[in-house]
Every structure is written in C-alpha cells, then in structure tokens.
Write a protein that holds these residues in place. Structure first.
Motif, short mmCIF file in Angstrom:
data_model
loop_
_atom_site.label_atom_id
_atom_site.label_comp_id
_atom_site.label_asym_id
_atom_site.label_seq_id
_atom_site.Cartn_x
_atom_site.Cartn_y
_atom_site.Cartn_z
N GLU A 7 1.04 4.60 2.16
CA GLU A 7 1.98 5.38 1.35
C GLU A 7 1.44 5.68 -0.04
OE1 GLU A 7 6.34 4.62 2.17
OE2 GLU A 7 5.44 2.65 2.53
N GLU A 8 0.65 4.77 -0.57
CA GLU A 8 0.07 5.01 -1.90
C GLU A 8 -1.00 3.97 -2.18
OE1 GLU A 8 2.55 4.22 -5.38
OE2 GLU A 8 3.73 2.81 -4.19
N LYS A 9 -1.87 4.32 -3.15
CA LYS A 9 -2.80 3.35 -3.70
C LYS A 9 -2.10 2.69 -4.86
CE LYS A 9 -6.59 5.84 -4.40
NZ LYS A 9 -7.96 6.21 -4.75
N GLY A 10 -2.05 1.36 -4.84
CA GLY A 10 -1.45 0.62 -5.93
C GLY A 10 -2.51 0.00 -6.80
N GLU A 11 -2.05 -0.67 -7.86
CA GLU A 11 -2.96 -1.34 -8.78
C GLU A 11 -2.51 -2.78 -8.98
OE1 GLU A 11 -4.39 -1.22 -13.45
OE2 GLU A 11 -2.85 0.16 -12.75
#
Length: 196
Positions: A7-11
């Motif tokens: 769903e997304e690249k997180g940090e």
C-alpha cells in the motif's frame, strides 16, 4: 492475511531494544488512516500487531523470533519499509495469499535494468527451494511476485515500473537481504502428501 500488494513505502522513525526483541515505530499515512490497537500490518512482509497509533506513526513490538528469521533486525531509523494492512474479507485478493510469516532471508545476487522493467535474482535457501516454482508466487519483502526462473540456489523475478517506484525493491542493491515467504499452499500440499 495479506495479498502482497504493497500500500505504501513507510519510514522507520524509531527502533528500541526490548527484552531480546524490539519496539519499532513506523510512519505510514495510508496504513494508519484506520489503524487501531491490535490491527495487523505487514512490515517488509512480517505480520506485526499494532500496539499504538499516534497521527501517521504506528508502533509494534517485534519478538526475538521475528528478528531472528527476518531482516527486521537490520532496520534503523530512516529506513524505508513496505507496508500493507491485513486484507478485509470483502476486498479483492490482488496478489496471492501471504500470511506475513517469513520463511527465511536471501541476498539480492544480481540486478539487470531493462527499458521497462528490472530483472532481479535472489539466493534461495536449500530448505525453501522445493516450494518455489517457475510462474509460481513468492513474497519478497512482502511483495507478491511471480517467479520467472528458478534453480537449486536462486530464483529470478521481473519488476514493472510501478513495483520499482512504489516498493523498496526499487532501491535494493546487490548483497542486500530480503525476507522470503514461499507459497503456503505448497507447504500444506507437501505436509498432506508426506502424511500418506
């Protein structure tokens, strides 16, 4: 359960050692939009339970077992991770059945850029090779991928521009470790056939 559609690249915003395990905080505006205590979020393919949500940051506890069997122990503040919320029963299964139970890690052996895609080759632990088949599914850092080639010691995948842009595989370099989860159906078939 997950689908392997990131769903997304997180940090990663914080990692603290905690009794042999770790407590990790990750920024992910999409996955935190409806996250609550007790929800499951896959971080680089590892199913983790949310213990706190503050704004767009969620916190999880990572057991020693998960650190030992995955590449999560190598993460540090600022690191990018693939994020996926658990699938709801009324959603499409866009990838394949992914449990978030990592079977092992492997190194990226080679990367060949193409005009519209990159071909990547990963090592394949001997204990997992029997579960990997050409044109079968495998989860690499939580990403549902189709195996393009396989031999006893490695397997290949081809990544389209969307996967390169929206997941951490676009940034992986030769030698980097990734998490692998083989197709759970293959493991159950082996267990059932072996019981006969």
């Amino acid at each position: 359960m997950f689908t392997g559609i990131i769903e997304e690249k997180g940090e990663v915003v914080a990692v603290e050692a905690a009794g042999g395990g770790a407590r990790m905080s990750v920024r992910g505006p999409v996955v935190t939009s409806d996250a609550r205590h007790g929800d499951s979020i896959a971080v680089n393919g590892v199913c983790l339970t949310v213990v706190d949500v503050r704004g767009d940051v969620f916190t999880v506890d990572v057991m020693k077992e998960s650190l030992d069997r995955s590449s999560l122990g190598a993460l540090s503040e600022g690191g990018a991770v693939n994020l996926e919320r658990a699938v709801r029963a009324d959603q499409r299964l866009g990838g394949h059945i992914v449990q978030g139970h990592v079977d092992g890690t492997a190194a990226l052996l080679s990367r060949e850029p193409g005009d519209n895609w990159d071909d990547l080759r990963f090592g394949l632990p001997a204990s997992l090779s029997r579960y990997v088949a050409e044109k079968g599914s495998i989860a690499v850092d939580g990403i549902s991928l189709t195996v393009t080639t396989v031999d006893d010691g490695s397997f290949g995948v081809s990544l389209i521009p969307t996967t390169l842009k929206l997941t951490t595989l676009g940034e992986r370099q030769v030698g980097d470790l990734v998490n692998l989860e083989v197709d759970v159906i293959a493991k159950y078939v082996e267990r059932l056939v072996g019981a006969r």
